[in-house]
Motif scaffolding. Sequence first.
Motif, PDB file in Angstrom:
ATOM      1  N   PHE A 115      -1.447  -3.699   2.328  1.00  0.00           N
ATOM      2  CA  PHE A 115      -2.133  -4.515   1.322  1.00  0.00           C
ATOM      3  C   PHE A 115      -2.766  -3.613   0.266  1.00  0.00           C
TER       4      PHE A 115
ATOM      5  N   HIS B   3       1.889  -6.184  -0.145  1.00  0.00           N
ATOM      6  CA  HIS B   3       1.110  -7.191  -0.871  1.00  0.00           C
ATOM      7  C   HIS B   3       0.601  -6.475  -2.118  1.00  0.00           C
TER       8      HIS B   3
ATOM      9  N   LYS C 208       3.682  -4.174   6.910  1.00  0.00           N
ATOM     10  CA  LYS C 208       3.094  -4.651   5.664  1.00  0.00           C
ATOM     11  C   LYS C 208       1.785  -3.925   5.376  1.00  0.00           C
TER      12      LYS C 208
ATOM     13  N   VAL D 206       6.230  -8.674  -1.172  1.00  0.00           N
ATOM     14  CA  VAL D 206       6.095 -10.044  -0.648  1.00  0.00           C
ATOM     15  C   VAL D 206       5.486 -10.965  -1.706  1.00  0.00           C
ATOM     16  N   HIS D 207       5.670 -12.239  -1.506  1.00  0.00           N
ATOM     17  CA  HIS D 207       5.102 -13.347  -2.316  1.00  0.00           C
ATOM     18  C   HIS D 207       4.902 -13.009  -3.799  1.00  0.00           C
TER      19      HIS D 207
HETATM   20 ZN    ZN Z   1       0.041 -10.968   1.323  1.00  0.00          ZN
END
Ligand code: ZN
Length: 478
Positions: A160, A191, A158, A246-247
């Motif tokens: 960001f 992200h 992941k 994500v999200h």
């Molecule tokens: Zn996140």
Amino acid sequence: MTTTLITGGTVVSATGRAAADVLIDGERIAAVLEPGSHLLGTDLAASVDTVIDAAGKYVIPGGIDAHTHMQLPFGGTSASDTFETGTRAAAWGGTTTIIDFAVQTYGQKVLDGLAKWHELAAGNCAIDYGFHQIIGGIDDDSLAVMPRLIDEGITSFKLFMAYPGVFYSDDAQILRAMQVSRDTGLLTMMHAENGPAIDVLAAQLVEQGKTDPFYHGVARAWQMEEEATHRAIMLANLTGAPLYIVHVSAKQAVEQLAWARDKGQNVFGETCPQYLYLSLEEQLGARSDEWGAFEGAKWVCSTPLRSREEGHQDHMWQALRTNDLQMVSTDHCPFCMKDQKELGLGDFRKIPNGIGSVEHRMDLMYQGVATGKITLERWVELTSTTPARMFGLYGRKGVIQPGADGDVVIYDPNGHTSIGVDKTHHMNMDHSAWEGYEIDGHVDTVLSRGKVIVDGGQYLGTKGDGRYVKRGLSQYLV
Ligand code: ZN
Ligand code: DUC
Ligand code: ZN
């Protein structure tokens, strides 16, 4: 080895449902049989160690929550669930596997960050667990080491685009990491929020005296999510990296994903229960005697809650139906109000970001079935089967079939669950983001690798039951 027969239930998969009995031998599923089957002339029910009556109930593969943050260091504190408390709460809610995010902080070696996460989790988990790797500092060293993650059973990382100075990667770093993703099959998880621009907006709001938790969502405007999602998609397009956002909370970000998928790009998106149910308006209206308007801090998470008036929540449900979004995870990242969220009293930028939901995802998503928003099969697909396929666990997890791990949940559609900090709540938090939610449905029994760990309102597992699972590459690579 214990043998267990689950009889009389409706076995539900991502592709259908059927009345069937499930035989578990030791840790694995041995057979899925016609109800009341005899095997080689033997009455199975009479010969196994344990019979579980699932009449009138659904028998589903255990939930897989592919996005949790146990003990994540954030904003001068750490997420309040340990691997012990968080995985136990997950088990209570019908989740039998989590994939947590091991953290490499800036200046740290990737494999040292991973080793730390193994230390935190080993011997403490109630259910099986895997890891993604957060790469908090892309440099020559971390780029060189990334391919080795695959040998460690970590097949996704992941990055960001948010949180400058903490986890942030700039476009040049993202591009280089995506080149590794393309070359190795490691799935890039992103992200996607424009952190530098958000930080300017947030500082301006605070200067104007707008310091309440609600302004967290104002600063993190949907344009910042749409823009970053588009940028991530284009960088993935250029490099050929597989990409998983994500999200996702903004409908405009979903539109970006749908646009890229329609063009044939290998991009995916998850959303979380908070973006399906909760809204910025409710956060604005939140007040309590104890906290006043700071009550809204309970719902400070990133990406933020979105406006219901603008229709984001309805759009998320629609996207789950149409497969513009493929999965639901929680982004479980709990913080207590006392001593943790309250660090942001007077300045929303200092509120640790996160909501605790690992215990409630299966129930909250079953509400989508109960209210006709998704089918029973889609419920299983979104919460178990696709997470298994996306993150290299399928066959072992995410399906009830011979050879799969005996991770099974017996779900009672006629049961009822009242969510609240004093009711069903087992997460290590002093509040619930889901206080007062009433669920049509109930997790009755949970088996993890053949062992009954939740049954009849009792926790029967032991700390350390859960094992680390090495993951293979995503099934969605092309
Ligand atoms: Zn996140
Ligand atoms: N979002 C959160 O809400 N918490 C932790 C990290 C993140 O990206
Ligand atoms: Zn997260």
